[in-house]
Design a protein around this motif. Structure first.
Motif, mmCIF file in Angstrom:
data_model
loop_
_atom_site.group_PDB
_atom_site.id
_atom_site.type_symbol
_atom_site.label_atom_id
_atom_site.label_comp_id
_atom_site.label_asym_id
_atom_site.label_seq_id
_atom_site.Cartn_x
_atom_site.Cartn_y
_atom_site.Cartn_z
ATOM 1 N N LYS A 1 4.814 -66.217 20.702
ATOM 2 C CA LYS A 1 4.549 -67.456 19.974
ATOM 3 C C LYS A 1 3.816 -67.183 18.663
ATOM 4 O O LYS A 1 3.993 -67.894 17.683
ATOM 5 C CB LYS A 1 3.732 -68.417 20.848
ATOM 6 N N ASN A 2 3.021 -66.127 18.642
ATOM 7 C CA ASN A 2 2.244 -65.780 17.455
ATOM 8 C C ASN A 2 2.856 -64.622 16.666
ATOM 9 O O ASN A 2 2.186 -63.997 15.846
ATOM 10 C CB ASN A 2 0.804 -65.448 17.868
ATOM 11 N N ASN A 3 4.141 -64.351 16.928
ATOM 12 C CA ASN A 3 4.919 -63.362 16.171
ATOM 13 C C ASN A 3 4.336 -61.948 16.194
ATOM 14 O O ASN A 3 4.412 -61.228 15.206
ATOM 15 C CB ASN A 3 5.107 -63.827 14.716
ATOM 16 N N LEU A 4 3.759 -61.551 17.321
ATOM 17 C CA LEU A 4 3.238 -60.194 17.434
ATOM 18 C C LEU A 4 4.360 -59.256 17.860
ATOM 19 O O LEU A 4 5.271 -59.649 18.577
ATOM 20 C CB LEU A 4 2.110 -60.141 18.463
ATOM 21 N N LYS A 5 4.272 -58.010 17.417
ATOM 22 C CA LYS A 5 5.200 -56.980 17.869
ATOM 23 C C LYS A 5 4.654 -56.490 19.201
ATOM 24 O O LYS A 5 3.554 -55.940 19.256
ATOM 25 C CB LYS A 5 5.276 -55.852 16.855
ATOM 26 N N ILE A 6 5.416 -56.691 20.261
ATOM 27 C CA ILE A 6 4.929 -56.412 21.618
ATOM 28 C C ILE A 6 5.487 -55.091 22.130
ATOM 29 O O ILE A 6 6.684 -54.837 22.048
ATOM 30 C CB ILE A 6 5.304 -57.558 22.574
ATOM 31 N N SER A 7 4.584 -54.278 22.666
ATOM 32 C CA SER A 7 4.960 -53.024 23.314
ATOM 33 C C SER A 7 4.308 -52.990 24.682
ATOM 34 O O SER A 7 3.202 -53.502 24.857
ATOM 35 C CB SER A 7 4.485 -51.824 22.488
ATOM 36 N N GLU A 8 5.009 -52.391 25.640
ATOM 37 C CA GLU A 8 4.493 -52.324 27.006
ATOM 38 C C GLU A 8 4.402 -50.870 27.431
ATOM 39 O O GLU A 8 5.267 -50.060 27.094
ATOM 40 C CB GLU A 8 5.425 -53.100 27.938
ATOM 41 N N TYR A 9 3.334 -50.554 28.170
ATOM 42 C CA TYR A 9 3.070 -49.185 28.600
ATOM 43 C C TYR A 9 2.722 -49.165 30.082
ATOM 44 O O TYR A 9 1.950 -49.993 30.556
ATOM 45 C CB TYR A 9 1.917 -48.574 27.787
ATOM 46 N N THR A 10 3.292 -48.202 30.785
ATOM 47 C CA THR A 10 2.965 -48.034 32.201
ATOM 48 C C THR A 10 1.583 -47.397 32.325
ATOM 49 O O THR A 10 1.108 -46.752 31.373
ATOM 50 C CB THR A 10 3.989 -47.123 32.900
ATOM 51 N N PRO A 11 0.942 -47.522 33.484
ATOM 52 C CA PRO A 11 -0.339 -46.828 33.685
ATOM 53 C C PRO A 11 -0.215 -45.314 33.445
ATOM 54 O O PRO A 11 -1.126 -44.700 32.882
ATOM 55 C CB PRO A 11 -0.688 -47.144 35.137
ATOM 56 N N LEU A 12 0.914 -44.719 33.831
ATOM 57 C CA LEU A 12 1.125 -43.291 33.606
ATOM 58 C C LEU A 12 1.151 -42.971 32.104
ATOM 59 O O LEU A 12 0.545 -42.002 31.657
ATOM 60 C CB LEU A 12 2.430 -42.835 34.269
#
Length: 190
Positions: free
Chosen positions: A94-105
């Motif tokens: 909604k706030n136009n952020l570039k989203i990245s996701e990372y595993t705990p590893l």
């Protein structure tokens, strides 16, 4: 570049704001969003969303780094944390952020270089990397800082790999396999 690091949860959502400029990381803020376990889930999710929006509006990050879900023994926990992650991702979009996701590893490797590092080792590296006097508390906030640092490291590696590979001429490649010596010569003579 400002990064919002998020350690998702329903009772506690850890957050951090890091600024990365000229190869220097500055910790701007960190903390937690708390929700009361006695509230209905929809109210808890609304609190998370509203508080996250306030943080985004206050600091104007460009990137959001969020920890991915990992295996939970309790199915009810994984569902509720998944719902919280959905609200967190919605706030970022909604706030136009570039989203990245990372595993705990990925976070463990990104911070310590070792995939079997324990929580204390990760926290000590966060303290060391940011030159802090003490380990940030609570643990959820320290985890959010580690997630944001992982994003910076990942972002830097991506930039390096992109600029490095764009400087290599594929015309110089005459075969599909080459020795280490041939590879070095290709890199030196690019």
């Amino acid at each position: 570049m400002k990064i919002l690091g998020i350690d998702p949860g329903t009772a506690i959502v850890g957050f951090s704001i890091l600024e990365y400029e000229n190869s220097k990381i500055d910790l701007i803020d960190y903390g937690c969003i708390y929700t009361d376990k006695n509230l209905p889930m929809e109210e808890r999710l609304l609190i998370i969303f509203n508080e996250l929006e306030k943080i985004i509006q206050k600091y104007s990050p460009e990137h959001m780094a969020v920890e991915e879900l990992f295996y939970f023994k309790n199915n009810k926990t994984v569902i509720s944390v998944g719902e919280a992650r959905g609200v967190i991702l919605l706030a970022g979009m909604k706030n136009n952020l570039k989203i990245s996701e990372y595993t705990p590893l990925q976070v463990k490797i990104g911070i310590t270089g070792y995939g079997k590092a324990d929580k204390k080792q990760v926290q000590l590296m966060v303290k060391t990397l940011l030159k802090l006097k003490e380990i940030p508390k609570p643990d959820d906030a320290a985890d959010a800082i580690a997630i944001a640092i992982t994003h910076i490291n990942s972002f830097n590696n991506l930039q390096f790999n992109t600029s490095f590979s764009s400087n290599i001429s594929t015309k110089a490649l005459t075969k599909t396999k080459m020795s280490a010596k041939e590879f070095r010569e290709l890199m030196i003579n690019k």
